[in-house]
Design a protein around this motif. Structure first.
Motif, PDB file in Angstrom:
ATOM      1  N   ARG A   1       0.833  -1.215   0.000  1.00  0.00           N
ATOM      2  CA  ARG A   1       0.000   0.000   0.000  1.00  0.00           C
ATOM      3  C   ARG A   1       0.867   1.264   0.000  1.00  0.00           C
ATOM      4  O   ARG A   1       0.521   2.268  -0.635  1.00  0.00           O
ATOM      5  CB  ARG A   1      -0.937  -0.017   1.206  1.00  0.00           C
ATOM      6  CG  ARG A   1      -2.162  -0.885   1.024  1.00  0.00           C
ATOM      7  CD  ARG A   1      -3.204  -0.586   2.083  1.00  0.00           C
ATOM      8  NE  ARG A   1      -2.753  -1.013   3.399  1.00  0.00           N
ATOM      9  CZ  ARG A   1      -3.014  -2.197   3.938  1.00  0.00           C
ATOM     10  NH1 ARG A   1      -3.720  -3.081   3.247  1.00  0.00           N
ATOM     11  NH2 ARG A   1      -2.584  -2.507   5.140  1.00  0.00           N
TER      12      ARG A   1
ATOM     13  N   HIS B   1       3.939   1.653  -1.298  1.00  0.00           N
ATOM     14  CA  HIS B   1       4.485   1.841  -2.646  1.00  0.00           C
ATOM     15  C   HIS B   1       3.397   2.298  -3.612  1.00  0.00           C
ATOM     16  O   HIS B   1       3.666   3.083  -4.534  1.00  0.00           O
ATOM     17  CB  HIS B   1       5.119   0.538  -3.138  1.00  0.00           C
ATOM     18  CG  HIS B   1       6.470   0.255  -2.546  1.00  0.00           C
ATOM     19  ND1 HIS B   1       7.576   1.017  -2.832  1.00  0.00           N
ATOM     20  CD2 HIS B   1       6.884  -0.697  -1.677  1.00  0.00           C
ATOM     21  CE1 HIS B   1       8.625   0.549  -2.175  1.00  0.00           C
ATOM     22  NE2 HIS B   1       8.238  -0.501  -1.464  1.00  0.00           N
ATOM     23  N   ALA B   2       2.186   1.837  -3.411  1.00  0.00           N
ATOM     24  CA  ALA B   2       1.078   2.269  -4.275  1.00  0.00           C
ATOM     25  C   ALA B   2       0.795   3.750  -4.094  1.00  0.00           C
ATOM     26  O   ALA B   2       0.517   4.462  -5.072  1.00  0.00           O
ATOM     27  CB  ALA B   2      -0.173   1.443  -3.973  1.00  0.00           C
ATOM     28  N   ARG B   3       0.889   4.244  -2.832  1.00  0.00           N
ATOM     29  CA  ARG B   3       0.639   5.667  -2.580  1.00  0.00           C
ATOM     30  C   ARG B   3       1.661   6.541  -3.287  1.00  0.00           C
ATOM     31  O   ARG B   3       1.370   7.678  -3.661  1.00  0.00           O
ATOM     32  CB  ARG B   3       0.678   5.965  -1.084  1.00  0.00           C
ATOM     33  CG  ARG B   3      -0.523   5.483  -0.329  1.00  0.00           C
ATOM     34  CD  ARG B   3      -0.800   6.364   0.895  1.00  0.00           C
ATOM     35  NE  ARG B   3       0.358   6.546   1.748  1.00  0.00           N
ATOM     36  CZ  ARG B   3       0.651   5.769   2.786  1.00  0.00           C
ATOM     37  NH1 ARG B   3      -0.104   4.715   3.055  1.00  0.00           N
ATOM     38  NH2 ARG B   3       1.697   6.019   3.530  1.00  0.00           N
TER      39      ARG B   3
ATOM     40  N   ASN C   1       3.057   5.697  -6.141  1.00  0.00           N
ATOM     41  CA  ASN C   1       3.011   5.322  -7.572  1.00  0.00           C
ATOM     42  C   ASN C   1       4.223   4.497  -7.997  1.00  0.00           C
ATOM     43  O   ASN C   1       4.688   4.588  -9.135  1.00  0.00           O
ATOM     44  CB  ASN C   1       2.894   6.572  -8.457  1.00  0.00           C
ATOM     45  CG  ASN C   1       1.592   7.313  -8.233  1.00  0.00           C
ATOM     46  OD1 ASN C   1       0.566   6.697  -7.932  1.00  0.00           O
ATOM     47  ND2 ASN C   1       1.618   8.622  -8.367  1.00  0.00           N
TER      48      ASN C   1
ATOM     49  N   MET D   1       4.745   1.243  -8.886  1.00  0.00           N
ATOM     50  CA  MET D   1       3.994   0.039  -9.203  1.00  0.00           C
ATOM     51  C   MET D   1       4.894  -1.171  -9.324  1.00  0.00           C
ATOM     52  O   MET D   1       4.547  -2.280  -8.884  1.00  0.00           O
ATOM     53  CB  MET D   1       3.235   0.269 -10.519  1.00  0.00           C
ATOM     54  CG  MET D   1       2.075  -0.679 -10.730  1.00  0.00           C
ATOM     55  SD  MET D   1       0.865  -0.533  -9.426  1.00  0.00           S
ATOM     56  CE  MET D   1       1.054  -2.109  -8.627  1.00  0.00           C
TER      57      MET D   1
ATOM     58  N   ALA E   1       5.748  -2.467  -5.929  1.00  0.00           N
ATOM     59  CA  ALA E   1       4.591  -3.110  -5.298  1.00  0.00           C
ATOM     60  C   ALA E   1       4.387  -4.518  -5.842  1.00  0.00           C
ATOM     61  O   ALA E   1       4.128  -5.469  -5.083  1.00  0.00           O
ATOM     62  CB  ALA E   1       3.345  -2.252  -5.514  1.00  0.00           C
TER      63      ALA E   1
ATOM     64  N   ALA F   1      -3.540  -0.066  -6.187  1.00  0.00           N
ATOM     65  CA  ALA F   1      -2.316   0.532  -6.733  1.00  0.00           C
ATOM     66  C   ALA F   1      -2.423   0.732  -8.238  1.00  0.00           C
ATOM     67  O   ALA F   1      -2.062   1.791  -8.775  1.00  0.00           O
ATOM     68  CB  ALA F   1      -1.122  -0.356  -6.398  1.00  0.00           C
ATOM     69  N   HIS F   2      -2.919  -0.272  -8.947  1.00  0.00           N
ATOM     70  CA  HIS F   2      -3.093  -0.129 -10.397  1.00  0.00           C
ATOM     71  C   HIS F   2      -4.173   0.905 -10.719  1.00  0.00           C
ATOM     72  O   HIS F   2      -4.079   1.610 -11.731  1.00  0.00           O
ATOM     73  CB  HIS F   2      -3.456  -1.484 -11.008  1.00  0.00           C
ATOM     74  CG  HIS F   2      -2.298  -2.426 -11.115  1.00  0.00           C
ATOM     75  ND1 HIS F   2      -1.252  -2.229 -11.984  1.00  0.00           N
ATOM     76  CD2 HIS F   2      -2.007  -3.574 -10.445  1.00  0.00           C
ATOM     77  CE1 HIS F   2      -0.371  -3.207 -11.865  1.00  0.00           C
ATOM     78  NE2 HIS F   2      -0.800  -4.044 -10.935  1.00  0.00           N
TER      79      HIS F   2
ATOM     80  N   ARG G   1      -4.735   3.658  -9.091  1.00  0.00           N
ATOM     81  CA  ARG G   1      -4.166   5.004  -8.965  1.00  0.00           C
ATOM     82  C   ARG G   1      -3.435   5.422 -10.223  1.00  0.00           C
ATOM     83  O   ARG G   1      -3.364   6.608 -10.548  1.00  0.00           O
ATOM     84  CB  ARG G   1      -3.200   5.050  -7.779  1.00  0.00           C
ATOM     85  CG  ARG G   1      -3.870   5.030  -6.422  1.00  0.00           C
ATOM     86  CD  ARG G   1      -2.834   4.927  -5.331  1.00  0.00           C
ATOM     87  NE  ARG G   1      -1.924   6.064  -5.368  1.00  0.00           N
ATOM     88  CZ  ARG G   1      -2.117   7.209  -4.721  1.00  0.00           C
ATOM     89  NH1 ARG G   1      -3.202   7.362  -3.981  1.00  0.00           N
ATOM     90  NH2 ARG G   1      -1.245   8.183  -4.796  1.00  0.00           N
TER      91      ARG G   1
END
Length: 850
Positions: free
Chosen positions: A174, A176-178, A180, A182, A185, A210-211, A213
């Motif tokens: 989460r 790494h998703a914030r 960006n 990818m 993640a 994540a995807h 975003r």
């Protein structure tokens, strides 16, 4: 300053016994001969720390500064809670610290992201308790410290007591998703499976989110399929994340399909689902569908929250329903307990007033937000700056920019671009360049929008060479120009009247592979029309049609109005047929241009027919359409119809502009009603409509017909600040009007004011002065004005000397004739030889006795 602390127990904490208890186990061996003998084994369980992972909320309030803060502290397992062998190991080491988890996090965050975190972590006694690891990662990920979290996670995996956990991986995915990231993640997703951690629903939810975003909705769909193949049932959060992934990329149709599949699988939508669907419609520019969906929500008695209403306000603004958006905002303020307006709500309302041109209300809403205790963020400041910039209010924009820095925010690229636009629209391109340079000094890298704004700032002020230089610098910095850059340059070429550069810009776009769109073609066609290149404009229009670029109403407005200026009325009407063939609806601008075409040809009936068609089509005529009709009636000398049209404008609450008032004044003067001209002038002053040279001309003409000298004097006082802008012809007319009425003193005073204001007087100005002075018998001032003429380098004519000599012979006695002779002789001696010869060689002077 007041400090407080709150203790909040965790809801998921299991109840444990607070005292050790003995266990007695009786062992019976079937092979033993002493089976009746009982053996007893006593075990003591270690006391558990019940409060180790409880969240304790602490905070402070500073009433003097108006600041407050609330933060959560977690203790974790400490020295007394770790196994005895580890306690003995660190007992005598003074470098080992018994920190809490929150204290460790504070020390790690204080480090720079490139510094090593191991010296801090290796001094922490709590590292020997593996239960501290998930809490440590949780604290770090909540603060968003991605570099520190990654280093701590790598350190953690090298510890002997580390055990891979799904919750740790989920938190890292989460995080790494914030940011960006990818690829990282996805790497963690595969890594956790190597460590034999089976992904659960939360893991897949984090990946789908994540995807989403990044707008990679197809990846999100594939992950959903992998989740189903792994026999993990999707939850409501899974479907919501997938709908959001589709909707955030503008693919609202796929979002609706997922929503339907969600319902079919027995997972009912909640308010979050409805908000995501509304957001999907907004991202896909389906504003009418979003509003219809909101009405459907209200019909099913779903209570909206603040997020729902924020989306609806945004859609109503995009749809142009400003009144409805204001009503929703007011209802939110009335029902604070249910839907309290937040920072997004106020920012949307500021944007609403900006696009509707109500700049004063933008500041009022911003102040209301501050008064209600909502601290503005950088987006709010940028929105307010953009509102000022759109109207060229550079001083106000600078004040907001300074306020951003004063309140502890760092201006971002949007802030600098807004300030740059403010100077560009204020016709201060040098200031815009200073902002651009300041942006680089502050380590804020300009993007494509910044360069385009600077190109427009130079181009809109006619500085084409500087605009082209910015384009070259842009390419040197590794930023490729786009179609907006080309459009700005084309518009600049049209303003500068450089038709050669229009061809050069089009060639440059072709070499860079930039395909012209409708807007670019419109700019190029308009630029060709502005420089009078009708054939090239038509050729570009044909090229546009050949390349299947669909023209719009703006294209035909430019073509029709351009043809009208060049008196090519037949071609202008031919484009009307093209519009009807392409089924392009006529706009107000097209109707106004067609009315102008008919009025220039004197076809009043056709102009009236087009005006009526405009009303029947639902296009309310604006001031431009009414002005075109006024010109049509003036050309046909239909003064009564022009007056009636003005009354219709008043009934429809359409305020006339300067051009319309000028046309109407001309109609009143031609009709022989000059008094109405002065009434209309008073109306213009009340409505703050700017006065131009044409307006002053009609007012002077009206005063002349009415012989209203008092009003003429008042008009001169009104015109005085604009003397340097008023044409010399109008000033000469004013001098003639005053002299004709016998106001010689006022005429001379007006002449003095003209000289003081820097008006470039000419021969006609002096001629009017001399004629009126001679008619009034003021020969002394007449000779003085002759001297002024010579001093200013304007040679008096032969007739001017003849007139004064004739006056001395017929209009005055011998005494005054001698004085006139003395003054003329004095002029002859002080003037140049050419003027003296002209004066003395005059037939009338030679033949007279003077």
């Amino acid at each position: 300053m007041c400090y407080f602390s709150l203790h909040t127990p965790r809801s998921d904490e299991m109840t444990t016994l607070s005292h050790p208890f003995p266990l007695k186990l009786t062992l019976h061996s079937p092979d033993s001969t002493h089976s009746s003998r009982r053996k007893s084994l006593s075990l003591c369980k270690k006391r558990k720390n019940d409060t180790a992972f409880e969240e304790q909320k602490s905070g402070f309030v500073d009433y003097d500064k108006g600041q407050h803060d609330v933060y959560t502290r977690v203790t974790g397992l400490r020295k007394a809670d770790i196994p005895k062998r580890y306690r003995l190991r660190v007992e005598g080491d003074r470098f080992q610290k018994d920190w809490t988890v929150s204290e460790v996090v504070d020390r790690i965050v204080e480090l720079n992201h490139w510094e090593n975190v191991e010296p801090v972590l290796n001094r922490w006694i709590g590292r020997f308790a593996r239960k501290n690891f998930p809490v440590l990662i949780k604290e770090l990920t909540q603060r968003g410290a991605i570099e520190h979290s990654t280093k701590v996670f790598e350190w953690m995996k090298n510890q002997k007591n580390y055990c891979a956990r799904k919750d740790i991986y989920n938190m890292m995915i989460r995080l790494h998703a914030r940011h960006n990231r990818m690829d990282q993640a996805r790497g963690l997703f595969f890594e956790m499976q190597k460590w034999r951690c089976k992904p659960d629903a939360e893991t897949y939810n984090a990946l789908i989110h994540a995807h989403g975003r990044l707008g990679q909705w197809r990846w999100a769909m594939n992950i959903m399929e992998d989740m189903l193949r792994a026999a993990i049932p999707p939850s409501r959060s899974t479907y919501n994340n997938l709908i959001n992934a589709c909707g955030s990329s503008g693919n609202w149709r796929e979002a609706l399909k997922v929503c339907k599949k969600m319902t079919e699988n027995g997972v009912g939508p909640d308010l979050v689902t409805h908000n995501i669907v509304l957001s999907a419609f907004k991202s896909g520019a389906q504003y009418s569908k979003a509003l219809s969906y909101f009405e459907l929500m209200k019909g099913t008695h779903i209570r909206p929250d603040t997020t729902t209403l924020n989306i609806v306000i945004n859609c109503t603004v995009k749809f142009g329903q400003y009144g409805k958006a204001i009503d929703i905002f007011n209802s939110m303020r009335e029902r604070r307990s249910e839907c309290r307006p937040d920072i997004v709500t106020f920012t949307s309302i500021i944007h609403l007033y900006s696009v509707s041109g109500q700049i004063e209300n933008c500041r009022a809403v911003f102040n209301t937000m501050l008064a209600e205790g909502i601290r503005p963020n950088i987006v709010s400041y940028n929105t307010l700056m953009a509102a000022y910039a759109s109207h060229g209010m550079n001083k106000e924009a600078v004040a907001v920019f300074d306020q951003i820095k004063h309140n502890g925010f760092r201006p971002d690229v949007v802030s600098y671009t807004s300030l740059l636009n403010a100077y560009g629209r204020s016709q201060l391109p040098e200031k815009a360049r200073e902002v651009f340079d300041m942006m680089k000094r502050d380590n804020c890298k300009p993007n494509l929008v910044c360069y385009n704004a600077l190109i427009d700032a130079y181009g809109s002020n006619g500085l084409l060479a500087e605009a082209v230089e910015i384009l070259r610098q842009m390419e040197q910095d590794g930023i490729q120009p786009n179609i907006v850059s080309i459009c700005s340059l084309l518009a600049a070429c049209g303003r500068c009247g450089q038709k050669v550069n229009i061809d050069a810009v089009l060639s440059a776009a072709d070499l860079r592979g930039i395909k012209l769109n409708t807007v670019a073609y419109n700019s190029a066609i308009g630029s060709y029309m502005n420089v009078g290149e009708f054939e090239k404009a038509i050729a570009l229009y044909k090229s546009m049609r050949k390349r299947n670029v669909r023209p719009d109403s703006v294209t035909y407005t430019v073509l029709i109005s351009g043809c009208c200026k060049l008196s090519k009325y037949g071609e202008a009407l031919g484009y009307l047929d093209d519009m009807e063939g392409l089924k392009i609806p006529l706009t107000k601008e097209v109707y106004s241009s067609l009315i102008c075409v008919y009025s220039k040809q004197g076809q009043v009936a056709e102009a009236e027919s087009m005006f009526d068609m405009m009303k029947a089509a639902g296009c309310s005529p604006d001031v431009v359409a009414y002005t075109a009709m006024l010109h049509a009636y003036n050309a046909a000398e239909n003064w009564a119809q022009a007056s009636a049209l003005f009354l219709e404008m008043e009934r429809n609450d359409i305020q006339p502009d300067t051009v319309a008032c000028s046309a109407l004044m001309r109609a009143f003067n031609k009709e022989g009603q000059p008094s109405k001209v002065l009434v209309l002038a008073e109306y213009m002053r009340e409505k703050a409509i700017p006065l131009t040279d044409a307006i002053f001309f009609e007012m002077v003409s009206a005063c002349s017909m009415l012989r209203d000298w008092r009003t003429t004097i008042d008009l001169i006082k009104l015109m005085e600040p604009w003397f340097h802008l008023v044409s010399i012809g109008l000033m000469n007319q004013l001098l003639h009007l005053l002299g004709k009425s016998g106001k010689i003193e006022s005429m001379v005073k007006l002449f003095y004011k003209m000289i003081a204001s820097g008006v470039a007087v000419n021969f006609n100005t002096y001629s009017i002065l001399l004629k009126n002075l001679l008619a009034a018998g003021n020969w002394r001032k007449y000779i003085e004005v002759l001297q002024w003429m010579e001093d200013s380098g304007i040679q008096p004519s032969n007739g001017m000397f003849v007139d004064i000599v004739s006056f001395s012979e017929k209009g005055c006695g011998a005494e005054y004739a001698d004085k006139i002779q003395e003054r003329l002789e004095s002029m002859r001696r002080s003037g140049d030889q050419k003027s003296s010869d002209t004066m003395l060689n005059s037939p009338l002077i030679v033949g007279s006795g003077v």
